[in-house]
Design a protein around this motif. Structure first.
Motif, PDB file in Angstrom:
ATOM      1  N   LEU A  47       2.396  12.597   8.317  1.00 27.80           N
ATOM      2  CA  LEU A  47       1.840  11.844   9.096  1.00 27.80           C
ATOM      3  C   LEU A  47       0.851  11.961  10.780  1.00 27.80           C
ATOM      4  CD1 LEU A  47       3.783   8.703   9.298  1.00 27.80           C
ATOM      5  CD2 LEU A  47       2.424   9.604   7.709  1.00 27.80           C
ATOM      6  N   ALA A  48       1.343  13.435  10.296  1.00 25.38           N
ATOM      7  CA  ALA A  48       0.764  14.270  12.187  1.00 25.38           C
ATOM      8  C   ALA A  48       0.847  13.863  13.008  1.00 25.38           C
ATOM      9  CB  ALA A  48      -0.624  14.027  11.739  1.00 25.38           C
ATOM     10  N   TYR A  49       2.142  13.097  13.310  1.00 29.89           N
ATOM     11  CA  TYR A  49       2.515  12.914  14.463  1.00 29.89           C
ATOM     12  C   TYR A  49       1.730  11.581  15.155  1.00 29.89           C
ATOM     13  CZ  TYR A  49       5.373  17.191  16.673  1.00 29.89           C
ATOM     14  OH  TYR A  49       6.490  17.979  16.513  1.00 29.89           O
ATOM     15  N   LYS A  89      -4.500   5.898  12.396  1.00 30.42           N
ATOM     16  CA  LYS A  89      -5.540   5.981  13.321  1.00 30.42           C
ATOM     17  C   LYS A  89      -6.635   6.010  12.707  1.00 30.42           C
ATOM     18  CE  LYS A  89      -4.079   7.617  16.745  1.00 30.42           C
ATOM     19  NZ  LYS A  89      -2.657   7.689  17.249  1.00 30.42           N
ATOM     20  N   ASP A  90      -6.308   7.170  12.038  1.00 31.78           N
ATOM     21  CA  ASP A  90      -8.215   7.385  11.009  1.00 31.78           C
ATOM     22  C   ASP A  90      -8.766   6.023   9.999  1.00 31.78           C
ATOM     23  OD1 ASP A  90      -9.310   8.689   8.491  1.00 31.78           O
ATOM     24  OD2 ASP A  90      -9.341  10.581  10.013  1.00 31.78           O
ATOM     25  N   ALA A 132      -6.104   2.213   2.855  1.00 34.52           N
ATOM     26  CA  ALA A 132      -4.820   0.596   3.278  1.00 34.52           C
ATOM     27  C   ALA A 132      -4.970  -0.416   3.064  1.00 34.52           C
ATOM     28  CB  ALA A 132      -4.336   1.574   4.465  1.00 34.52           C
ATOM     29  N   GLU A 133      -6.054  -0.818   3.614  1.00 31.99           N
ATOM     30  CA  GLU A 133      -5.984  -2.173   3.871  1.00 31.99           C
ATOM     31  C   GLU A 133      -6.672  -2.735   2.644  1.00 31.99           C
ATOM     32  OE1 GLU A 133     -10.101  -1.904   7.076  1.00 31.99           O
ATOM     33  OE2 GLU A 133      -8.338  -2.416   8.547  1.00 31.99           O
ATOM     34  N   THR A 188       0.187  -0.496   4.398  1.00 30.10           N
ATOM     35  CA  THR A 188       0.288   0.321   5.687  1.00 30.10           C
ATOM     36  C   THR A 188      -0.599   2.079   5.227  1.00 30.10           C
ATOM     37  OG1 THR A 188       2.357   1.909   5.751  1.00 30.10           O
ATOM     38  CG2 THR A 188       1.955  -0.352   5.987  1.00 30.10           C
ATOM     39  N   ALA A 189      -0.531   2.679   6.658  1.00 30.75           N
ATOM     40  CA  ALA A 189      -1.830   3.863   6.819  1.00 30.75           C
ATOM     41  C   ALA A 189      -0.507   4.819   7.056  1.00 30.75           C
ATOM     42  CB  ALA A 189      -1.894   4.295   8.216  1.00 30.75           C
TER      43      ALA A 189
END
Length: 268
Positions: A181-183, A188-189, A196-197, A202-203
């Motif tokens: 998840l790259a911290y 937020k990408d 996800a939507e 979820t992302a």
């Protein structure tokens, strides 16, 4: 034995925080736990596993040998110390955590010692972490690709590490993605959020599903029970070819873990 696709990471978690995380995860159904000597939490993880009441034969436990224990007369004693802390008589997977700084201990020496640990029954499988193509070639020369279960590497949508993946997979070496998840950066990408939507997910679920759909194992961590539970659902999320192509296009070579004391010359 194959490395399970989904598990719990414990990096940066210590004390009661990691005890609670592991116990919550096991209660929710997780059965794969990833730790390391340098995390300084093996004893806490061992306590959590014991208190959970989950039988050892239901679990897949991974730990990693730190660079100060690579010498052939030090590696197995350090592994035995890890086993005591984890309250078990064997690991399912033991990894070399990072390459030896400045090649102080040759790859052939520490891989040979790790293979001997496998022969002694201290670990069912062995592997490497943070290994480049050149280092994997040395490890293969030392113990054979058939004895290298996985290469655990930083891998997320912003750092897809395709050259390393391609080489490993061409030799039958599995890839485990850490920091998937790259911290939290990828959560937020806009591309991942939109996917996800579309899936009512979820992302984090999308990103984990992306990695697993490519054949990688993932070991996300969380201190929140709700997130642990949510992450589990990534295992049943199926992304479309278009979804996968959109995430593939996010690669930008963005490396987050590069400790100067142990990091090798990365493949570009």
């Amino acid at each position: 034995m194959t490395v399970p696709a989904f598990g719990l990471g414990t990096f940066r978690l210590k004390g009661q925080v990691v005890i609670d995380s592991v116990k919550n995860a096991l209660d929710l159904g997780y059965r794969v736990i990833d730790t390391a000597q340098i995390y300084d939490n093996e004893a806490d993880v061992g306590q959590a596993i014991t208190e959970s009441g989950v039988a050892r034969d239901e679990l897949y436990i991974t730990s990693k040998i730190w660079v100060s224990h690579f010498a052939k007369d030090a590696l197995i004693p350090s592994l035995k110390d890890s086993l005591k802390k984890l309250r078990t008589n064997h690991l399912d997977l033991t990894l070399i955590h990072w390459p030896s700084p400045n090649n102080e201990v040759p790859v052939a020496e520490f891989m040979g010692a790790l293979l001997e640990a496998k022969r002694q029954g201290l670990t069912k499988e062995i592997g490497v972490s943070n290994f480049t193509i050149a280092l994997m070639k040395e490890a293969i020369a030392a113990v054979g690709a058939e004895n290298i279960a996985t290469n655990q590497i930083e891998l997320h949508p912003y750092l897809q590490n395709r050259k390393v993946v391609e080489f490993a997979q061409s030799h039958g070496i599995h890839i485990t993605s850490y920091m998937t998840l790259a911290y939290g950066e990828v959560l937020k990408d806009p591309v991942i959020v939109e996917i996800a939507e579309r899936h009512n997910a979820t992302a984090a679920q999308v990103t984990l599903a992306w990695a697993m759909q490519l054949g990688y194992s993932v070991i996300p961590s969380s201190t929140k029970r709700a997130n642990l539970e949510s992450n589990l659902k990534a295992q049943t999320l199926k992304l479309s070819d278009d979804d996968m192509a959109q995430i593939a296009a996010l690669d930008r070579g963005h490396r987050l873990t590069n400790p100067s004391s142990v990091a090798p010359q990365w493949d570009k």
